[in-house]
Design an enzyme around this catalytic site. Sequence first.
Site, PDB file in Angstrom:
ATOM      1  N   SER A 149       0.683  -0.922  -0.390  1.00 48.18           N
ATOM      2  CA  SER A 149       0.439   0.040   0.161  1.00 48.18           C
ATOM      3  C   SER A 149       0.821   1.048  -0.160  1.00 48.18           C
ATOM      4  O   SER A 149       2.207   1.148   0.823  1.00 48.18           O
ATOM      5  CB  SER A 149      -0.840   0.086   1.301  1.00 48.18           C
ATOM      6  N   TYR A 162      -2.879  -0.376  10.791  1.00 47.86           N
ATOM      7  CA  TYR A 162      -2.822  -1.729   8.984  1.00 47.86           C
ATOM      8  C   TYR A 162      -0.992  -1.184   8.480  1.00 47.86           C
ATOM      9  O   TYR A 162      -0.658  -1.891   7.296  1.00 47.86           O
ATOM     10  CB  TYR A 162      -3.936  -0.656   8.445  1.00 47.86           C
TER      11      TYR A 162
HETATM   12  P1  NAP Z   1     -11.056  -5.915  -0.321  1.00 43.18           P
HETATM   13  O1  NAP Z   1     -12.026  -5.271  -1.693  1.00 43.18           O
HETATM   14  O2  NAP Z   1     -11.963  -5.556   0.444  1.00 43.18           O
HETATM   15  O3  NAP Z   1     -11.142  -7.388  -1.298  1.00 43.18           O
HETATM   16  C1  NAP Z   1     -10.374  -8.797   0.960  1.00 43.18           C
HETATM   17  C2  NAP Z   1     -10.127  -9.693   0.095  1.00 43.18           C
HETATM   18  O4  NAP Z   1      -9.901 -10.515   0.300  1.00 43.18           O
HETATM   19  C3  NAP Z   1     -11.410 -10.191  -0.759  1.00 43.18           C
HETATM   20  O5  NAP Z   1     -11.306 -11.283  -1.418  1.00 43.18           O
HETATM   21  C4  NAP Z   1     -11.787 -11.382   0.768  1.00 43.18           C
HETATM   22  O6  NAP Z   1     -12.096 -12.377   0.743  1.00 43.18           O
HETATM   23  C5  NAP Z   1     -10.286 -11.450   1.530  1.00 43.18           C
HETATM   24  N1  NAP Z   1     -10.236 -11.466   2.731  1.00 43.18           N
HETATM   25  C6  NAP Z   1      -9.814 -10.439   3.266  1.00 43.18           C
HETATM   26  N2  NAP Z   1     -10.065 -11.217   4.712  1.00 43.18           N
HETATM   27  C7  NAP Z   1      -9.083 -12.408   4.834  1.00 43.18           C
HETATM   28  C8  NAP Z   1      -9.418 -12.989   6.025  1.00 43.18           C
HETATM   29  N3  NAP Z   1      -9.411 -13.322   6.826  1.00 43.18           N
HETATM   30  N4  NAP Z   1      -8.443 -14.474   5.017  1.00 43.18           N
HETATM   31  C9  NAP Z   1      -9.145 -14.883   3.309  1.00 43.18           C
HETATM   32  N5  NAP Z   1      -9.359 -13.761   2.587  1.00 43.18           N
HETATM   33  C10 NAP Z   1      -9.704 -12.476   3.184  1.00 43.18           C
HETATM   34  O7  NAP Z   1     -10.115  -5.507  -1.221  1.00 43.18           O
HETATM   35  P2  NAP Z   1      -9.415  -4.494  -2.031  1.00 43.18           P
HETATM   36  O8  NAP Z   1      -9.364  -3.099  -1.705  1.00 43.18           O
HETATM   37  O9  NAP Z   1      -9.485  -4.903  -3.259  1.00 43.18           O
HETATM   38  O10 NAP Z   1      -7.716  -4.881  -1.578  1.00 43.18           O
HETATM   39  C11 NAP Z   1      -6.821  -5.441  -2.391  1.00 43.18           C
HETATM   40  C12 NAP Z   1      -5.149  -5.236  -1.687  1.00 43.18           C
HETATM   41  O11 NAP Z   1      -5.399  -4.225  -2.199  1.00 43.18           O
HETATM   42  C13 NAP Z   1      -5.369  -5.699  -0.061  1.00 43.18           C
HETATM   43  O12 NAP Z   1      -4.131  -6.140   0.379  1.00 43.18           O
HETATM   44  C14 NAP Z   1      -5.257  -4.051   0.406  1.00 43.18           C
HETATM   45  O13 NAP Z   1      -4.044  -3.746   1.533  1.00 43.18           O
HETATM   46  C15 NAP Z   1      -4.536  -3.221  -0.564  1.00 43.18           C
HETATM   47  N6  NAP Z   1      -5.186  -1.792  -1.157  1.00 43.18           N
HETATM   48  C16 NAP Z   1      -6.370  -1.703  -1.055  1.00 43.18           C
HETATM   49  C17 NAP Z   1      -6.258  -0.178  -2.003  1.00 43.18           C
HETATM   50  C18 NAP Z   1      -8.259   0.132  -2.036  1.00 43.18           C
HETATM   51  O14 NAP Z   1      -8.060   1.946  -2.025  1.00 43.18           O
HETATM   52  N7  NAP Z   1      -8.422  -0.706  -2.146  1.00 43.18           N
HETATM   53  C19 NAP Z   1      -5.164   0.406  -1.593  1.00 43.18           C
HETATM   54  C20 NAP Z   1      -4.109  -0.082  -0.972  1.00 43.18           C
HETATM   55  C21 NAP Z   1      -4.020  -1.221  -0.265  1.00 43.18           C
HETATM   56  P3  NAP Z   1     -14.000 -12.426   1.108  1.00 43.18           P
HETATM   57  O15 NAP Z   1     -14.910 -11.605  -0.697  1.00 43.18           O
HETATM   58  O16 NAP Z   1     -14.113 -13.938   0.890  1.00 43.18           O
HETATM   59  O17 NAP Z   1     -14.109 -11.822   2.112  1.00 43.18           O
END
Ligand code: NAP
Length: 256
Positions: A149, A162
């Site tokens: 991130s 986080y």
């Molecule tokens: P998201 O939409 O919240 O999706 C989270 C994913 O992780 C889902 O597939 C969820 O599965 C899975 N997950 C969550 N908790 C889990 C657990 N305890 N065990 C197994 N699987 C779990 O996330 P996103 O925004 O796409 O983010 C993806 C990555 O990018 C993350 O590492 C996040 O930190 C990073 N990131 C995101 C942003 C942003 O702005 N979105 C910015 C910087 C970094 P389920 O569907 O089954 O719940």
Amino acid sequence: MQHFLQTIFGLDGKSALVTGSSRGIGAAIARGLSGAGADVVVHGQTAQSTVEVEAQILNTGGRAWSLARNLAERNAGTKLIEEAERLTGGIDILVINASAQINATLERLDQDDLAFQLDVNLRSTVDLLQACLPRMAERGWGRIVSIGSVNQLRPKDIVTGYAATKAAQHNIIQSQAREFARKGVLMNTLAPGLVRTDRNRDRRESDPEGWQRYVGSVNWMGREGQPEELVGAAIFLSSDACSFMTGETVFVTGGV
Ligand code: NAP
């Protein structure tokens, strides 16, 4: 030209596991790696959550499976790698994407919430790597793409816990990148800035105007990224095009 691109970016014959690929960035990367030729294991917390992305890949002619594991549980990462290896015959590309994010300032950071984020983001990363790296090294080829991130380098008070887990996750990638560099296993972090996913849905929907103001000032482009905008960098880091780069971070942030 096409043949050249296929030679360096193509993933034919490779198998990938993308954790947290039931939605958001992970889902886009899973579809993208499949589009580049890889067989893909889709993963989420529950069997229901992974069905849609698995079906999308199968419907476009790709090979896919799905696995459910809660990465907050001890040894879930090891079990996930073992199951994915059994399904595919060997994981060549591991994308560590699933994460937990509980926003709180240091003053309000609850110790159980911190422990939960450490479990999902950090302990499971160690667990996944312990199970995966020796297998990749034995086969002489592997790619780890750890989703970090912008907060790992530029933390803010509201993401104190986080952001620290993301910085630590990259630190582990660096130590192991050094260790495995001569064994054909290259490991890098792909660090997104603000991307429109379920993660920020509540904030978007509860205060649309405040959200627009935030988005307008959060990066140089003044907009959210879309999950698909991470796919090109993920394919690069998963492929033979990435042959002399390990332990690094690629930031995809819209400029910060
Ligand atoms: P998201 O939409 O919240 O999706 C989270 C994913 O992780 C889902 O597939 C969820 O599965 C899975 N997950 C969550 N908790 C889990 C657990 N305890 N065990 C197994 N699987 C779990 O996330 P996103 O925004 O796409 O983010 C993806 C990555 O990018 C993350 O590492 C996040 O930190 C990073 N990131 C995101 C942003 C942003 O702005 N979105 C910015 C910087 C970094 P389920 O569907 O089954 O719940």
